[in-house]
Design an enzyme around this catalytic site. Structure first.
Site, mmCIF file in Angstrom:
data_model
loop_
_atom_site.group_PDB
_atom_site.id
_atom_site.type_symbol
_atom_site.label_atom_id
_atom_site.label_comp_id
_atom_site.label_asym_id
_atom_site.label_seq_id
_atom_site.Cartn_x
_atom_site.Cartn_y
_atom_site.Cartn_z
ATOM 1 N N GLU A 74 0.890 4.558 -3.736
ATOM 2 C CA GLU A 74 -0.329 3.780 -3.919
ATOM 3 C C GLU A 74 -0.071 2.453 -4.636
ATOM 4 O O GLU A 74 -0.671 1.444 -4.304
ATOM 5 C CB GLU A 74 -1.318 4.605 -4.743
ATOM 6 N N ASP A 75 0.819 2.457 -5.595
ATOM 7 C CA ASP A 75 0.928 1.298 -6.485
ATOM 8 C C ASP A 75 2.194 0.456 -6.326
ATOM 9 O O ASP A 75 2.339 -0.555 -7.012
ATOM 10 C CB ASP A 75 0.850 1.758 -7.953
#
Ligand code: MN
Length: 353
Positions: A74-75
């Site tokens: 996600e990051d």
């Protein structure tokens, strides 16, 4: 949590498992390197702490690895495919499950039943994804202090409405109770502060009393050749607050305030200890429960009794084995440690939703 601390918290790893965890630890540290949290700490501190919470829950190596990698897809620029080729399909599926739940939450407010249903679908019923999600939320709640007030409130509300109930369904009381207490602190700051302060004053007399009781019990058990660990029951401020409000009682009247736990090695010894206690102090009628013979629906097992003490008001005693104690605190997660590979990874939907 340093790598050494993490490994020390994970006894019984195979060389392959420990290699995987060491690798994922370095990989995640590198992947999150440029990013800092609102508190100013490196982002990786969050990820390592989540792995630490998971280690305490006693989950398996794949879950710890996925915990270290839970925010990578996600990051950062790394892909799920990369995770899969480095750590295998099992770890990748867990990371994917956590990422999918996060997307769910971003798509608007859900009620608890909707959330649970959709979450379980997103995780393909692998309960380990929920362990990671709970550990993630717990660490975010522990570090809520550095966020803006409106975020603190929003996250606390969501914790109360979705995550504490989720922990309850899974029987992970240790996490449920900390989540509730942290959320309570941000949602009702005045009530929280007043109660915490009153408990502190109360504690001075209470600690004295508990110490006295512990000594009496220890002496009695030793005389009967019984080895036991005693500790005063951990309290949940939110629970005490709700109990006082619901029953309109004072702090001193709340049974949740005082109590001890006696942990022994063997099931039969639990009943022996109970007999010894009831010879020293009279039991309060109607307050005895045998959850060993008749476990609660959540499989919770323990003997509960409340006794009249010669000095002061009645107090509750809980008696159980080491294994029962671990299961009582960590619920479904605890079955991993005791059943290992035989444990069905798929959570029974009927028992959760
Ligand atoms: Mn996270």
């Amino acid at each position: 949590m340093t790598l050494d601390e993490l490994l020390a918290a994970l006894p019984g790893l195979t060389p392959g498992e420990s290699h995987m965890i060491v690798h994922a630890y370095a990989f995640a540290e590198e992947a999150h390197r440029p990013v800092r949290r609102k508190s100013g700490e490196p982002y990786f501190v969050h990820v390592a702490s989540v792995a630490g919470i998971l280690a305490q829950m006693g989950v398996d190596a794949a879950t710890i690895t996925a915990g270290l990698l839970h925010d990578v897809v996600e990051d950062t620029d790394h892909s799920l495919q990369e995770i899969k080729s480095l750590y295998g399909a099992e770890v990748a599926a867990l990371v994917d499950g956590v990422t999918k739940i996060d997307t769910l939450q971003n798509n608007g407010r859900l009620t608890e039943p909707e959330y649970l249903r959709k979450t379980l679908l997103a995780t393909r019923d692998d309960v380990r994804v929920l362990f990671i999600k709970l550990a993630d939320r717990l660490h975010n709640m522990r570090t809520l202090g550095s966020l803006k007030p409106h975020r603190q409130i929003a996250l606390s509300q969501e914790t109360m409405e979705l995550f504490a109930p989720l922990a309850t369904r899974l029987g992970i009381w240790r996490i449920k109770s900390e989540l509730e207490e942290l959320a309570f602190r941000y949602l009702e700051p005045e009530h929280y502060r007043t109660l915490a302060l009153r408990l502190q004053f109360n504690d001075r007399t209470l600690n004295h009393f508990i110490e006295h009781v512990q000594q009496q019990v220890e002496t009695a058990l030793q005389r009967n050749g019984i080895q036991a660990t005693l500790y005063s029951r951990p309290r949940n401020l939110y629970h005490i607050y709700k109990d006082m409000a619901a029953r309109g009682i004072s702090l001193e009247e709340s049974f949740d305030v005082r109590g001890i736990r006696i942990i022994v090695d063997d099931l039969l010894v639990c009943y022996q200890v109970l007999g010894i206690l009831h010879q020293i102090w009279k039991p309060v009628p109607g307050k005895f429960n045998d959850y060993i013979g008749a476990p609660k629906d959540s499989f919770y097992q323990s003997l509960h009794t409340t006794v009249f003490h010669d000095q002061g008001s009645p107090f509750e005693v809980q008696i159980r084995t080491v294994e029962m104690d671990y299961r009582a605190e960590y619920g479904i997660a605890a079955y991993w440690r005791y059943k290992g590979e035989e444990f069905d990874r798929k959570v029974d939907r009927k028992s959760v939703v």
